[in-house]
Write a protein that holds these residues in place. Structure first.
Motif, PDB file in Angstrom:
ATOM      1  N   GLY A  75       0.800  -1.215   0.000  1.00  0.00           N
ATOM      2  CA  GLY A  75       0.000   0.000   0.000  1.00  0.00           C
ATOM      3  C   GLY A  75       0.831   1.261   0.000  1.00  0.00           C
ATOM      4  N   ILE A  76       2.110   1.144   0.353  1.00  0.00           N
ATOM      5  CA  ILE A  76       2.992   2.314   0.317  1.00  0.00           C
ATOM      6  C   ILE A  76       2.966   2.940  -1.072  1.00  0.00           C
ATOM      7  CG2 ILE A  76       5.396   3.078   0.434  1.00  0.00           C
ATOM      8  CD1 ILE A  76       5.843   0.991   2.597  1.00  0.00           C
ATOM      9  N   ALA A  77       3.128   2.100  -2.090  1.00  0.00           N
ATOM     10  CA  ALA A  77       3.168   2.601  -3.463  1.00  0.00           C
ATOM     11  C   ALA A  77       1.827   3.198  -3.866  1.00  0.00           C
ATOM     12  CB  ALA A  77       3.552   1.472  -4.416  1.00  0.00           C
ATOM     13  N   VAL A  78       0.726   2.550  -3.471  1.00  0.00           N
ATOM     14  CA  VAL A  78      -0.601   3.030  -3.846  1.00  0.00           C
ATOM     15  C   VAL A  78      -0.902   4.378  -3.193  1.00  0.00           C
ATOM     16  CG1 VAL A  78      -3.067   2.500  -3.839  1.00  0.00           C
ATOM     17  CG2 VAL A  78      -1.401   0.652  -4.086  1.00  0.00           C
ATOM     18  N   VAL A  79      -0.624   4.474  -1.896  1.00  0.00           N
ATOM     19  CA  VAL A  79      -0.935   5.700  -1.164  1.00  0.00           C
ATOM     20  C   VAL A  79      -0.052   6.853  -1.629  1.00  0.00           C
ATOM     21  CG1 VAL A  79      -0.922   6.785   1.112  1.00  0.00           C
ATOM     22  CG2 VAL A  79      -1.845   4.479   0.835  1.00  0.00           C
ATOM     23  N   VAL A  80       1.240   6.584  -1.842  1.00  0.00           N
ATOM     24  CA  VAL A  80       2.137   7.642  -2.337  1.00  0.00           C
ATOM     25  C   VAL A  80       1.676   8.116  -3.710  1.00  0.00           C
ATOM     26  CG1 VAL A  80       4.475   8.115  -3.166  1.00  0.00           C
ATOM     27  CG2 VAL A  80       4.139   6.953  -0.979  1.00  0.00           C
ATOM     28  N   THR A  81       1.345   7.163  -4.580  1.00  0.00           N
ATOM     29  CA  THR A  81       0.870   7.515  -5.926  1.00  0.00           C
ATOM     30  C   THR A  81      -0.387   8.368  -5.857  1.00  0.00           C
ATOM     31  OG1 THR A  81       1.797   5.525  -6.955  1.00  0.00           O
ATOM     32  CG2 THR A  81      -0.061   6.576  -8.074  1.00  0.00           C
ATOM     33  N   LEU A  82      -1.357   7.929  -5.064  1.00  0.00           N
ATOM     34  CA  LEU A  82      -2.629   8.637  -5.008  1.00  0.00           C
ATOM     35  C   LEU A  82      -2.478  10.007  -4.347  1.00  0.00           C
ATOM     36  CD1 LEU A  82      -5.500   8.171  -5.882  1.00  0.00           C
ATOM     37  CD2 LEU A  82      -5.991   7.151  -3.654  1.00  0.00           C
ATOM     38  N   THR A  83      -1.665  10.093  -3.313  1.00  0.00           N
ATOM     39  CA  THR A  83      -1.461  11.377  -2.642  1.00  0.00           C
ATOM     40  C   THR A  83      -0.811  12.388  -3.572  1.00  0.00           C
ATOM     41  OG1 THR A  83      -1.222  10.256  -0.497  1.00  0.00           O
ATOM     42  CG2 THR A  83      -0.397  12.501  -0.656  1.00  0.00           C
ATOM     43  N   ILE A  84       0.197  11.949  -4.313  1.00  0.00           N
ATOM     44  CA  ILE A  84       0.867  12.849  -5.260  1.00  0.00           C
ATOM     45  C   ILE A  84      -0.088  13.274  -6.367  1.00  0.00           C
ATOM     46  CG2 ILE A  84       2.686  13.000  -7.005  1.00  0.00           C
ATOM     47  CD1 ILE A  84       4.414  11.244  -5.201  1.00  0.00           C
ATOM     48  N   VAL A 123      -0.764  -0.032   6.089  1.00  0.00           N
ATOM     49  CA  VAL A 123      -0.263   1.205   5.499  1.00  0.00           C
ATOM     50  C   VAL A 123      -1.012   1.558   4.222  1.00  0.00           C
ATOM     51  CG1 VAL A 123       1.526   0.101   4.081  1.00  0.00           C
ATOM     52  CG2 VAL A 123       1.866   2.447   4.889  1.00  0.00           C
ATOM     53  N   GLY A 124      -1.647   0.559   3.614  1.00  0.00           N
ATOM     54  CA  GLY A 124      -2.446   0.816   2.422  1.00  0.00           C
ATOM     55  C   GLY A 124      -3.930   0.914   2.709  1.00  0.00           C
ATOM     56  N   SER A 125      -4.461  -0.065   3.459  1.00  0.00           N
ATOM     57  CA  SER A 125      -5.912  -0.131   3.646  1.00  0.00           C
ATOM     58  C   SER A 125      -6.448   1.011   4.511  1.00  0.00           C
ATOM     59  CB  SER A 125      -6.303  -1.474   4.265  1.00  0.00           C
ATOM     60  OG  SER A 125      -5.693  -1.663   5.525  1.00  0.00           O
ATOM     61  N   ILE A 126      -5.715   1.420   5.546  1.00  0.00           N
ATOM     62  CA  ILE A 126      -6.205   2.491   6.419  1.00  0.00           C
ATOM     63  C   ILE A 126      -6.259   3.839   5.683  1.00  0.00           C
ATOM     64  CG2 ILE A 126      -5.722   3.829   8.500  1.00  0.00           C
ATOM     65  CD1 ILE A 126      -6.869   1.133   9.146  1.00  0.00           C
ATOM     66  N   PRO A 127      -5.172   4.309   5.064  1.00  0.00           N
ATOM     67  CA  PRO A 127      -5.265   5.582   4.323  1.00  0.00           C
ATOM     68  C   PRO A 127      -6.245   5.525   3.150  1.00  0.00           C
ATOM     69  CG  PRO A 127      -2.978   5.031   4.755  1.00  0.00           C
ATOM     70  CD  PRO A 127      -3.786   3.819   5.098  1.00  0.00           C
ATOM     71  N   LEU A 128      -6.328   4.379   2.469  1.00  0.00           N
ATOM     72  CA  LEU A 128      -7.283   4.268   1.371  1.00  0.00           C
ATOM     73  C   LEU A 128      -8.712   4.384   1.880  1.00  0.00           C
ATOM     74  CD1 LEU A 128      -5.976   1.485  -1.058  1.00  0.00           C
ATOM     75  CD2 LEU A 128      -6.374   3.900  -1.568  1.00  0.00           C
ATOM     76  N   GLY A 129      -9.005   3.727   2.991  1.00  0.00           N
ATOM     77  CA  GLY A 129     -10.330   3.861   3.582  1.00  0.00           C
ATOM     78  C   GLY A 129     -10.623   5.292   3.962  1.00  0.00           C
ATOM     79  N   TYR A 130      -9.606   5.989   4.436  1.00  0.00           N
ATOM     80  CA  TYR A 130      -9.754   7.400   4.817  1.00  0.00           C
ATOM     81  C   TYR A 130     -10.042   8.271   3.592  1.00  0.00           C
ATOM     82  CZ  TYR A 130      -8.313  12.009   6.587  1.00  0.00           C
ATOM     83  OH  TYR A 130      -8.257  13.348   6.939  1.00  0.00           O
TER      84      TYR A 130
END
Length: 333
Positions: free
Chosen positions: A53-62, A212-219
């Protein structure tokens, strides 16, 4: 047209970045032996790297940050700040574990910050409730959604498929100007980032999201749904995640009635029971995707004039899916 073009470019970049980023993270996690090891509550049988999820969250945040710079949205920076904070806390939890009370405190803080971003959009409950109660209930729903998104991340491909489904629904609502027009960008990039990750997470998964992926994505997805409701499309905001809401909530209620500890990990969700009865991970997710496609159509229909009348068929579709997942499945020979 500017929104559509920007969304298309950022979605393409997000797909590539998530795909490549997850591959790089996979190598790193393998070298560091950061693995999710099977136990009595797992739905997998071999140690698998977690933290993709690190890659997914960083990608989506950017992607959202770039979109916010090109197409300013009030409060979006607060939401991104909250997501990054949750990612840091959740990564620490993936590595060594953090007490539940501290995780909940971090989630409450992030939601409190994110609620400030909802103010310019209007009341989530359409003015039916007093302002203070509207904010309080929206916050509780948001915290529940963050946690249920984590609870539902239990088999290969499910969280990524749900992220892509919700992103697609938000994107279509934006395209038809039924919700937030800027939702086209948010939804498209969420879908693209999820698809990039699914390349490595589909049955049989090579990597898991981790907290690290599921919690920020849910947010982030929870904020999108609340923002959609605040923009006047409350029916669509309820319909889009209906399967996730139903599976997690009904399972929680059942565990409460049986006197079980609701915060402990388990394998009692409907999708997990289907896997235990012999239905493969991919087959379960495919059935959920069929239901989600119908929910997306009904959500758009609600915005086009069906309104609350789209809710009964959405409920029926969800009940049928739960019945299919809970029913007996013949084990492969």
């Amino acid at each position: 047209m500017i929104v559509l073009l920007t969304a298309a470019i950022l979605a393409g970049a997000s797909l590539a970045a998530s795909w490549l980023g997850t591959r790089l993270v996979l190598d790193l996690l393998r070298r560091r032996a950061i693995l999710d090891r099977p136990n009595e509550r797992s739905s997998h049988t071999t140690p698998t790297p977690r933290g993709g999820g690190i890659a997914v969250v960083v990608t989506l945040t950017i992607a959202w940050a770039i979109g916010a710079m090109l197409l300013p949205v009030p409060g979006i920076w607060l939401v991104l700040f909250g997501a990054v904070g949750l990612a840091v806390v959740s990564w620490r939890d993936d590595l060594g574990g953090i007490a539940a009370r501290w995780r909940l405190l971090a989630q409450a803080a992030a939601v409190g910050i994110g609620l400030l971003a909802l103010r310019p959009l209007g009341p989530v409950f359409q003015g039916v409730l007093p302002a203070s109660l509207d904010v309080f209930l929206a916050g509780l729903l948001w915290i529940w959604f963050v946690n249920l998104f984590n609870f539902m991340d239990g088999i290969d491909g499910l969280a990524g498929a749900e992220t892509a489904s919700l992103g697609t629904g938000i994107m279509l609502l934006g395209i038809f100007s039924l919700g937030l027009p800027i939702g086209v960008l948010w939804g498209a990039t969420a879908t693209a980032a999820a698809l990039g990750f699914l390349r490595w997470n589909w049955d049989k998964a090579e990597i898991f999201l981790g907290d690290v992926g599921s919690i920020p994505l849910g947010y982030l997805l929870g904020w999108l749904l609340l923002a959609t409701a605040a923009a006047g499309q409350w029916e669509a905001a309820l319909i889009l995640p209906l399967y996730y809401l139903a599976d997690a909530s009904l399972t929680l209620i059942q565990r409460l009635f049986r006197g079980k500890r609701i915060w402990q990990a388990h394998r009692e969700h409907y999708y997990q029971r289907a896997v235990q009865r012999g239905l493969g991970h991919a087959a379960v997710v495919q059935r959920i995707l069929v239901c989600n496609a119908l929910l997306i159509a009904l959500a758009v229909g609600a915005g086009l004039g069906l309104g609350w009348r789209a809710l009964p068929p959405a409920g029926i579709a969800t009940v049928v899916l739960l019945w299919v997942l809970a029913g007996r499945q013949r084990r492969p020979a």
